[in-house]
Scaffold this active site. Structure first.
Site, PDB file in Angstrom:
ATOM      1  N   LYS A 138      33.619  39.517  -8.939  1.00  0.00           N
ATOM      2  CA  LYS A 138      34.820  39.418  -9.780  1.00  0.00           C
ATOM      3  C   LYS A 138      35.905  40.322  -9.183  1.00  0.00           C
ATOM      4  CE  LYS A 138      35.731  38.978 -14.689  1.00  0.00           C
ATOM      5  NZ  LYS A 138      35.140  38.779 -16.008  1.00  0.00           N
ATOM      6  N   GLU A 197      28.578  34.172 -31.018  1.00  0.00           N
ATOM      7  CA  GLU A 197      29.153  34.469 -32.337  1.00  0.00           C
ATOM      8  C   GLU A 197      28.263  33.992 -33.483  1.00  0.00           C
ATOM      9  OE1 GLU A 197      30.815  33.168 -29.775  1.00  0.00           O
ATOM     10  OE2 GLU A 197      32.422  34.596 -29.346  1.00  0.00           O
ATOM     11  N   ARG A 222      33.051  29.268 -34.474  1.00  0.00           N
ATOM     12  CA  ARG A 222      31.683  28.909 -34.100  1.00  0.00           C
ATOM     13  C   ARG A 222      30.674  29.134 -35.227  1.00  0.00           C
ATOM     14  NH1 ARG A 222      30.751  29.027 -28.166  1.00  0.00           N
ATOM     15  NH2 ARG A 222      32.242  27.391 -27.668  1.00  0.00           N
TER      16      ARG A 222
HETATM   17  C1  LIG Z   1      33.222  31.504 -27.803  1.00  0.00           C
HETATM   18  C2  LIG Z   1      33.959  32.507 -26.966  1.00  0.00           C
HETATM   19  N1  LIG Z   1      33.766  33.824 -27.188  1.00  0.00           N
HETATM   20  C3  LIG Z   1      34.443  34.733 -26.447  1.00  0.00           C
HETATM   21  C4  LIG Z   1      35.312  34.342 -25.478  1.00  0.00           C
HETATM   22  C5  LIG Z   1      36.133  35.361 -24.714  1.00  0.00           C
HETATM   23  N2  LIG Z   1      35.824  35.360 -23.282  1.00  0.00           N
HETATM   24  C6  LIG Z   1      36.616  34.750 -22.389  1.00  0.00           C
HETATM   25  S1  LIG Z   1      36.049  34.870 -20.825  1.00  0.00           S
HETATM   26  C7  LIG Z   1      34.732  35.773 -21.322  1.00  0.00           C
HETATM   27  C8  LIG Z   1      33.742  36.260 -20.305  1.00  0.00           C
HETATM   28  C9  LIG Z   1      33.160  35.126 -19.581  1.00  0.00           C
HETATM   29  O1  LIG Z   1      32.277  35.611 -18.608  1.00  0.00           O
HETATM   30  P1  LIG Z   1      31.795  34.641 -17.469  1.00  0.00           P
HETATM   31  O2  LIG Z   1      31.463  33.326 -18.054  1.00  0.00           O
HETATM   32  O3  LIG Z   1      30.719  35.332 -16.713  1.00  0.00           O
HETATM   33  O4  LIG Z   1      33.085  34.434 -16.572  1.00  0.00           O
HETATM   34  P2  LIG Z   1      33.815  35.504 -15.596  1.00  0.00           P
HETATM   35  O5  LIG Z   1      35.050  35.927 -16.303  1.00  0.00           O
HETATM   36  O6  LIG Z   1      32.881  36.623 -15.336  1.00  0.00           O
HETATM   37  O7  LIG Z   1      34.136  34.736 -14.376  1.00  0.00           O
HETATM   38  C10 LIG Z   1      34.749  35.978 -22.704  1.00  0.00           C
HETATM   39  C11 LIG Z   1      33.760  36.753 -23.457  1.00  0.00           C
HETATM   40  C12 LIG Z   1      35.486  32.952 -25.292  1.00  0.00           C
HETATM   41  N3  LIG Z   1      36.341  32.482 -24.392  1.00  0.00           N
HETATM   42  N4  LIG Z   1      34.795  32.073 -26.038  1.00  0.00           N
END
Ligand SMILES: Cc1ncc(C[n+]2csc(CCOP(=O)(O)OP(=O)(O)O)c2C)c(N)n1
Length: 611
Positions: free
Chosen positions: A277, A360, A388
């Site tokens: 990242k 969630e 959710r």
């Molecule tokens: C249901 C839900 N909860 C929380 C989020 C907030 N959120 C956006 S990106 C993220 C992290 C995602 O991590 P990953 O899938 O590993 O992607 P990365 O950013 O590391 O590439 C979160 C928690 C979301 N988008 N949807």
């Protein structure tokens, strides 16, 4: 002309020679850093997926094949490669391109995204549709290891693995959610990851032995035999996926080969890709959490524009204060400890802090379990992500009248993240949860007082909904169900939360125009008998309710329903977000566009007054 400038439409990247791919990735990285430094947006996740996205577009044709991005915050390179480079200066601006995939923006955006963990289910649905309609296109889902912690992704995996459908799931594993990834699923992935040094060794080994094909084949067969007999299969292959990986996610040429191979397998395949990242940008590599989603910043130093005080930060401070005095208080977050302001709580009360991953639904059921056994759980969650958990709110919490508290952050308009993130629906669905008390603070002082009420004066479930950002001109503290903030005789203006500032400003504008407006602020939204509103409307015969939620179940509708009996006829205007689907843009701009700002309130009041 740069290599990136040669790419003006989907599939242009396929025309490049393979030696142009690495320089292209470098160009994309500098473009992204420069562009996001001006508009703000999701930086670190996009920098980590440059090679992966270039490889995807070398293999797939996004105008007909379906690439389903999970969350979609990592889709900037995809947008760059599909004819939207020129629009990047408008990213996340009103009328500009979205920071997430939007099929209305381009046919290359296969599906709406914004909330985590649904991509595998969506991709499987598309695969079934293709099978049923005899279609001829390829499908892949791109999902991060953070999104993989959500239960929905496991439902999708379980079903897809056994479906026999030709589809590829690409697991983009950077060991990070927004913060460090958590939980057993994250641990499982960690054990499957191979150290970069090993990947380098493997690459060198392959290069040397490719000149000695017999020896390479013998070694390879021996290695495969050993792997099959000495090492357990991994969870994905045990489920029924053909598993490929882990693959170095920054080796664009190798990625292209592996993806081609995966596509040709014509089965459910999972490709495990390791990425970093923030890759290629020193400050984002060092602190990927900080540069996950950012406002404008200095592209050289990474210095971010200062942010004002926020409800989220105040909430975090208050939670620490309440926790000092109350050993039963516990905080839960679904992978959003930074966004919800709970970082200092996590540091000070680690034994009572639970980051449960992007889950969630699980968070609400877990809070219910804690409440049943006598703890005081507070689940801090963004309004749109709480959508959710609707069933868990009713089934696990409300049916037993459990006292769990929901700190609903980002309620109302959130701005630049757009449709998927606007907190437009929580009031409507929370209003239907039996026994739910709902508070809406309009100032930091009210946040403190209402959080205290939610924690210590409610028997059953309680929600406190507050917006992204900080307070406005109103700094008072009246947590009651209704407060008359300004007396008037011609029209009644009702609002709540920070939207009360629009109503107060409208009252001033109306006064200048000779119209006397009574302003009523709602503090506790439910239960609420609306006695003050009823009394005011009896006097003024005119009502305007302004709020940044969807129309169905809005306070306006609830007030009209309550006043339908026993009130003389009156005229009214309900100003709200309509169906609740609101595009991206600045919050003030969106209030204007949606017709809920002070000027819109004035227009409605004047219409009602015939002035
Ligand atoms: C249901 C839900 N909860 C929380 C989020 C907030 N959120 C956006 S990106 C993220 C992290 C995602 O991590 P990953 O899938 O590993 O992607 P990365 O950013 O590391 O590439 C979160 C928690 C979301 N988008 N949807």
């Amino acid at each position: 002309m740069s290599i990136l400038e040669k790419i003006n439409a989907s599939n242009d990247v396929k025309k490049l020679k393979s030696e142009e791919l690495e320089p292209l990735c470098a160009e994309i990285r500098s473009f992204l850093i420069d562009s996001v430094s001006r508009t703000g947006g999701h930086l670190a996740s996009n920098l980590g997926t440059v090679e992966l996205t270039v490889a995807l577009h070398r293999v797939y044709d996004s105008s007909r094949d379906r690439i389903v991005f999970d969350v979609g915050h990592q889709s900037y390179t995809h947008k760059l490669l599909t004819g939207r480079r020129g629009a990047f200066s408008t990213l996340r601006q009103y009328g500009g391109i979205s920071g997430f995939p939007k099929p209305y923006e381009a046919e290359d955006d296969a599906f709406v995204a914004g909330h985590a963990s649904n991509s595998i289910s969506v991709a499987l649905g598309m695969a079934h549709a293709r099978t049923l309609s005899g279609g001829d296109y390829d499908i892949c889902a791109v999902i991060g290891d953070g999104a993989m912690t959500g239960g929905l992704s496991f439902e999708g995996l379980s079903n897809a693995a056994q479906s026999g459908e030709a589809m590829v799931v690409i697991l983009n594993d950077n060991n990070m959610s927004i913060a460090e990834n958590v939980g057993g699923a994250a641990k499982m992935l960690q054990s499957m990851r191979i150290k970069p040094a090993y990947l380098n060794f493997k690459r060198r080994y392959r290069r040397i032995f490719l000149h000695l094909p017999h020896l390479y084949r013998f070694n390879h067969a021996l290695k495969e035999w050993l792997k099959a007999h000495l090492f357990p299969e991994n969870t994905f292959s045990e489920m029924g996926f053909d598993y490929l990986g882990p693959v170095d996610g920054h080796d664009v040429r190798m990625l292209e080969n592996v993806l081609r191979w995966a596509r040709e397998m014509r089965a459910p395949v999972l490709v495990h890709v390791l990425t970093q990242k923030g890759r290629g940008c020193s400050f984002a590599e060092k602190d990927p959490e900080r540069y996950h989603g950012v406002g404008p910043f200095d592209p050289k130093t990474g210095e971010l524009a200062p942010e004002g005080e926020s409800f989220s930060a105040r909430f975090g401070e208050l939670m620490c204060r309440f926790a000092e005095a109350d050993g039963k208080l516990a905080a839960i977050t679904a992978a959003m400890s930074g966004g919800t302001g709970l970082e200092s709580f996590a540091a000070r009360f680690p034994e009572r802090f639970y980051d449960i991953g992007i889950a969630e639904e699980h968070a609400v059921s877990m809070a219910a379990g804690m409440a049943k056994q006598g703890m005081l759980p507070v689940f801090a969650v963004y309004s749109s992500f709480l959508q959710r958990s609707f069933d868990m709110l009713i089934h696990d919490v409300a049916l037993q009248g459990l006292h769990a508290v929901f700190a609903v952050d980002r309620a109302g308009l959130v701005g630049r993240d757009g449709e998927t993130h606007q907190g437009a629906f929580d009031l409507s669905f929370l209003s239907t949860v039996p026994g739910m008390t709902i508070y809406s603070p309009a100032s930091f002082a009210e946040l403190e007082s209402m959080l205290s009420l939610a924690l210590y004066s409610c028997g059953g479930p309680a929600a406190i909904r507050y917006p992204r950002g900080g307070e406005g001109a109103y700094r008072g503290c009246s947590p009651e169900a209704e407060s008359v903030l300004r007396a008037g005789a011609d029209v009644t203006l009702v609002s709540y939360g920070v939207m009360i500032n629009e109503a107060l400003r409208a009252a001033e504008l109306l006064e200048a125009a000779g119209i006397s407006a009574e302003v009523i602020k709602l503090g506790r939204l439910r239960p609420n008998g609306f006695d003050a509103v009823r009394a005011s409307v009896r006097k003024t015969k005119r009502l305007v309710v302004a709020e940044d939620v969807c129309d169905f179940g809005s306070m306006g509708e609830q007030i009209l329903a309550a006043l339908a009996c026993g009130t003389e006829p009156f005229s009214s205007r309900l100003l709200n977000l309509g169906d609740g689907i609101v595009t991206h843009g600045g919050v003030e701009e969106l209030r204007r566009v949606c017709g809920i700002d002070a000027e819109a309130i004035v227009r409605s009041a004047r219409e009602l007054c015939g002035a």
